[in-house]
Scaffold this active site. Structure first.
Site, mmCIF file in Angstrom:
data_model
loop_
_atom_site.group_PDB
_atom_site.id
_atom_site.type_symbol
_atom_site.label_atom_id
_atom_site.label_comp_id
_atom_site.label_asym_id
_atom_site.label_seq_id
_atom_site.Cartn_x
_atom_site.Cartn_y
_atom_site.Cartn_z
ATOM 1 N N GLY A 1 -4.436 -28.752 -11.367
ATOM 2 C CA GLY A 1 -4.518 -30.081 -10.775
ATOM 3 C C GLY A 1 -4.733 -31.176 -11.805
ATOM 4 N N LEU B 1 -7.314 -33.125 -12.524
ATOM 5 C CA LEU B 1 -8.525 -32.974 -13.322
ATOM 6 C C LEU B 1 -8.547 -31.639 -14.044
ATOM 7 C CD1 LEU B 1 -11.295 -33.872 -14.285
ATOM 8 C CD2 LEU B 1 -12.253 -33.039 -12.115
ATOM 9 N N ALA C 1 -9.476 -28.599 -4.416
ATOM 10 C CA ALA C 1 -9.943 -29.300 -3.221
ATOM 11 C C ALA C 1 -8.758 -29.874 -2.462
ATOM 12 C CB ALA C 1 -10.902 -30.430 -3.598
ATOM 13 N N THR D 1 -17.078 -36.528 -4.451
ATOM 14 C CA THR D 1 -16.400 -37.817 -4.403
ATOM 15 C C THR D 1 -17.335 -38.964 -4.032
ATOM 16 O OG1 THR D 1 -14.666 -39.039 -3.201
ATOM 17 C CG2 THR D 1 -15.801 -37.336 -1.995
ATOM 18 N N TYR E 1 -12.437 -36.690 5.091
ATOM 19 C CA TYR E 1 -12.468 -36.266 3.701
ATOM 20 C C TYR E 1 -13.885 -36.376 3.139
ATOM 21 C CZ TYR E 1 -11.955 -36.605 -1.378
ATOM 22 O OH TYR E 1 -12.108 -36.438 -2.733
ATOM 23 N N LYS F 1 -16.394 -33.266 1.962
ATOM 24 C CA LYS F 1 -16.937 -33.167 0.610
ATOM 25 C C LYS F 1 -18.466 -33.191 0.623
ATOM 26 C CE LYS F 1 -14.855 -32.940 -2.703
ATOM 27 N NZ LYS F 1 -14.364 -31.703 -3.412
#
Length: 307
Positions: free
Chosen positions: A11, A13, A69, A110, A133, A137
């Protein structure tokens, strides 16, 4: 030998983190991917508890970083069960598997765990997510803290960095519309000028994670919740203006001063990075410098949105 397992290494990151960790002497990095595995990565569906256990048992890591994620708010809003499977249940399974080997686990969260009404937010501020979302998280944070015998949550805001396609980041996803608005006789592109974001460069985050891992490797383990953020506030309209300048495009952009997203989003979730800063950790690359690096490495002329 210090062994690190990176879950979600393909991904936005994850790739930056693997690049950063590759330079560490006497570290062994084992990484996984799901939709975009490479020969150097193990294909892993984090929803498969047996596969997760087999991977962790094989690597026997000293530390695990969970970068996998479901990060798309609209997808989470439409399918909260899918969001929970990736953002909550998977975190719990990975942390549980890590516990068996005494591994420390870092999970990425996040700024959307906050409602955006009273920034800046400290690591110990009370969460109040506005959408599915953010809720998933937040539940993932709790799953990590409740499950991991040794664990840490790293909250991050809007990320951008070296990309595989324009849509990987909400920053670079603006480029196709910007380019289209610069065409002869093109209509102006409307850009959100309501929500305030703090774009954060993934190679900078990778440095932060590497520094956190180094502290763990020498017995100075960080636990609980920490946060890292860029320090330049801007809305999407302002981001688009700076992208157009970097691309040397005469774009026609119109600010939209009221929220238009179907999924509710917070106004300003500025994360205070004081806990990590007090430890002398962190790096921030100026946005204009960083975005030019990203754009220079990714061809954009004659592009399509899936280039």
């Amino acid at each position: 030998m210090f062994k690190v397992a990176v879950i979600g290494g393909s991904g936005l990151l994850g790739r930056a983190l693997i690049d950063e960790l590759a330079g560490q002497v006497d570290w062994h990095i084992a990484s996984t991917a799901f939709s975009r595995p490479s020969p150097q990565m193990v294909r892993l569906d984090v929803r498969d508890s047996l596969a997760v256990e087999r991977f962790i048992d094989h690597v026997v890591p000293d530390a695990v970083v969970i970068a996998a994620a479901e990060r798309r708010p609209d997808v989470c809003e439409r399918d909260p069960a899918h969001a929970r499977a990736l953002n909550v249940d998977a975190v719990q399974m990975i942390a549980s598997a890590a516990n068996r080997h005494g591994a420390w686990t870092l999970s990425i969260s996040t700024d959307y765990v906050f409602d955006g009404k009273h920034p800046p937010y400290r690591h110990d501020s009370t969460p109040a997510p506005l959408n599915a979302y953010g809720q998933s998280k937040l539940e993932g944070e709790r799953a990590l803290i409740e499950t991991a015998e040794r664990g840490c949550v790293l909250r991050l805001p809007l990320l951008y960095g070296p990309i595989a396609n324009w849509s990987e980041s909400a920053v670079t996803s603006l480029v196709p519309a910007i380019a289209a608005s610069a065409a002869p006789a093109a209509q102006s592109a409307k850009m959100d000028a309501w929500a305030i974001r703090y774009p954060t460069f993934t190679p900078d985050v990778a440095v932060v994670i590497r520094q956190i891992l180094e502290r763990h490797a020498r017995g100075e383990t960080i636990s609980g919740i920490v946060q890292w953020s860029g320090d330049e506030p801007m809305n999407k309209y302002e981001i688009a203006v700076r992208l157009a300048e970097a691309l040397q495009l005469d774009a026609h952009l119109t600010p939209q001063h009221t929220p238009t997203d179907a999924t509710p989003r917070p106004h300003n979730c500025h994360l205070a990075s004081s806990r990590l800063e007090a430890l002398g950790l962190g790096r921030r690359t100026p946005f204009d410098t960083a975005i030019r690096q990203v754009l220079a490495a990714f061809p954009w002329r004659g592009m399509t949105t899936s280039a």
